[in-house]
Design an enzyme around this catalytic site. Structure first.
Site, mmCIF file in Angstrom:
data_model
loop_
_atom_site.group_PDB
_atom_site.id
_atom_site.type_symbol
_atom_site.label_atom_id
_atom_site.label_comp_id
_atom_site.label_asym_id
_atom_site.label_seq_id
_atom_site.Cartn_x
_atom_site.Cartn_y
_atom_site.Cartn_z
ATOM 1 N N GLY A 17 0.878 -1.208 -0.112
ATOM 2 C CA GLY A 17 -0.105 -0.098 -0.085
ATOM 3 C C GLY A 17 0.727 1.138 -0.119
ATOM 4 N N GLY A 18 2.178 1.135 0.037
ATOM 5 C CA GLY A 18 3.042 2.455 0.160
ATOM 6 C C GLY A 18 3.283 2.930 -1.310
ATOM 7 N N THR A 19 3.861 3.984 -1.397
ATOM 8 C CA THR A 19 4.182 4.659 -2.663
ATOM 9 C C THR A 19 4.705 3.766 -3.560
ATOM 10 O OG1 THR A 19 4.504 6.809 -1.561
ATOM 11 C CG2 THR A 19 4.992 6.685 -3.683
ATOM 12 N N ASP A 40 0.297 -5.873 3.500
ATOM 13 C CA ASP A 40 0.581 -4.438 3.950
ATOM 14 C C ASP A 40 0.150 -4.464 5.587
ATOM 15 O OD1 ASP A 40 1.282 -1.585 2.825
ATOM 16 O OD2 ASP A 40 0.422 -1.629 4.678
ATOM 17 N N ASN A 45 -4.502 1.456 3.326
ATOM 18 C CA ASN A 45 -3.793 1.513 2.275
ATOM 19 C C ASN A 45 -3.851 0.049 1.435
ATOM 20 O OD1 ASN A 45 -2.514 4.034 2.777
ATOM 21 N ND2 ASN A 45 -0.678 2.818 3.965
ATOM 22 N N LYS A 136 20.215 6.183 0.930
ATOM 23 C CA LYS A 136 20.555 6.549 2.308
ATOM 24 C C LYS A 136 21.332 5.571 3.214
ATOM 25 C CE LYS A 136 16.939 10.055 2.653
ATOM 26 N NZ LYS A 136 16.739 10.057 1.418
ATOM 27 N N ASN A 174 15.404 9.390 -3.844
ATOM 28 C CA ASN A 174 14.067 9.838 -3.531
ATOM 29 C C ASN A 174 12.861 9.794 -4.777
ATOM 30 O OD1 ASN A 174 14.646 11.360 -0.787
ATOM 31 N ND2 ASN A 174 16.205 11.760 -1.971
ATOM 32 N N LEU A 176 9.823 11.404 -6.430
ATOM 33 C CA LEU A 176 8.848 12.286 -6.383
ATOM 34 C C LEU A 176 7.435 11.913 -6.139
ATOM 35 C CD1 LEU A 176 10.230 14.173 -9.561
ATOM 36 C CD2 LEU A 176 10.038 15.206 -7.122
ATOM 37 N N SER A 178 6.197 10.838 -3.361
ATOM 38 C CA SER A 178 6.022 9.733 -2.468
ATOM 39 C C SER A 178 5.519 10.407 -0.995
ATOM 40 C CB SER A 178 7.409 9.161 -1.820
ATOM 41 O OG SER A 178 8.378 9.929 -1.428
#
Length: 362
Positions: A17-19, A40, A45, A136, A174, A176, A178
């Site tokens: 359900g995340g980006t 999830d 989500n 990261k 990253n 865009l 999210s």
């Protein structure tokens, strides 16, 4: 080909359900899987992506599952029942400042959760496991990055230690749009008349669209399936994200796109870097050499890893301290495995103070 990896197979996506997870599900559904398991821990989500894909005509292959990856028995039960051949592990805690304040919770999700999924995939015979990592994780200054590097290490060690399940780690920056991206924040600030807040005038990041990132993740995974030379070596795929963009430049462009003038109609103010944040992100470690894969947009990082017999007991220490809420001991254990990790003392101190306050209140 990506279709050959997916078509007719049982595919599991964690963090569905995340980006990134939801975009992976959209693209996978169009490639003809026999079943697509949407896992999830968030009911809304999960409902949202299941409803969207059902309305798009893919309802017959969907298997929505409410699963917390931290619960080993639940994860094992899911794999035993569904026997996925392709697994994409996108479930994670990703918001850097929140993770800095909650290191024990983050370690449980990002380290224990990944371990549970990877172990289950190995035990129940998954052919390919794709781990969604982050830039990261390279020379991490944030605890979030350090936890993702730990999960990378475990995936790498498993890939080398056995032959039946391929572990593919894909690292990128990253995305865009999210939930953790600055873009939605800037849109809200512009709509409210400003100011737009940027942490530092020199801070810059790599950016990619959600659709492009998911497409390249699947392409990298299919490369691993097709080319035996890339198998069993614990290497990490790195998505080529082009040149980094200054965040202040992004803010200026978004203000202009709204038909306004930066610093006149909408002001831009500078705050300060938050705990765990860097001025510049890196996509590979100095000890890693980037190699060409022959596929546009996908590079290969040569491995730096820890052998599984050495890694497992240290992983157990990390998980034990996370479960017991001992943030200081947890960070020390993480340092042993990721010595390049430079913890932010302010963030760690705040987490310790919060833990102490909770204990006193109970």
């Amino acid at each position: 080909m990506t279709r050959q990896m997916i078509e007719g197979e049982s595919v599991l996506v964690t963090g569905a359900g995340g980006t990134i997870g939801s975009e992976l599900c959209r693209q996978i559904a169009r490639l003809g899987p026999r079943q697509l398991i949407l896992a999830d821990n968030g009911e809304f989500n999960l409902y949202s992506i299941e409803r969207e894909l059902t309305e798009d005509g893919f309802g017959e292959v969907l298997v929505p599952q409410l699963v917390d990856v931290c619960q080993r028995d639940h994860v094992m039960g899911l794999f035993k029942a569904s026997k996925p051949s392709v697994v994409l592990h996108a479930a994670a805690l990703k918001h850097v400042p929140i993770v800095e304040m909650n290191p024990c919770a983050a370690a449980l999700v990002n380290v224990l959760g990944a371990k549970n999924v990877f172990d289950a995939a190995t035990e129940f015979g998954a052919r390919t496991v794709v781990f969604i990592s982050t830039d990261k994780a390279v020379n991490p200054s944030s605890f979030m990055g350090a936890t993702k590097r730990l999960a990378e290490l475990y995936a790498q060690a498993l890939d080398v230690a056995q032959t039946d399940t391929r572990f593919v780690t894909v690292r990128f920056g990253n995305v865009l749009g999210s939930t953790g991206s600055v873009a939605p924040l800037f849109i809200r600030q512009i709509k409210n008349g400003g100011p737009v807040t940027v942490t530092h005038p020199d801070v810059q990041r790599y950016f990619m669209t959600t659709q492009e990132a998911a497409k390249l993740v699947l392409k990298a995974a299919s490369l691993e399936s097709e080319n035996g030379v890339l198998s069993n070596d614990g290497r990490i795929f790195v998505l080529d994200m082009g040149d980094p963009i200054k965040i202040v430049t992004l803010a200026e462009r978004m203000i202009e796109a709204a038909g306004l003038r930066p610093y006149k109609d909408i002001d831009i103010t500078f705050t300060k870097l938050r705990p765990g944040e860097k001025l510049f992100e890196e996509i590979f470690h100095s000890l890693e050499k980037l190699l060409e894969t022959g596929t546009d947009g996908v590079l290969l990082a040569s491995p730096t890893m820890i052998d599984l017999p050495l890694l497992v007991p240290r992983f157990s220490d990390v998980i034990r301290y996370a479960r017991s809420g001992k943030a200081d001991a947890l960070l020390e254990a993480v340092h042993h495995l990721v010595p390049e990790f430079k913890a932010d003392a302010a963030g760690v101190g705040a987490a310790e103070a919060a833990n102490d306050a909770i204990k006193k209140a109970v």
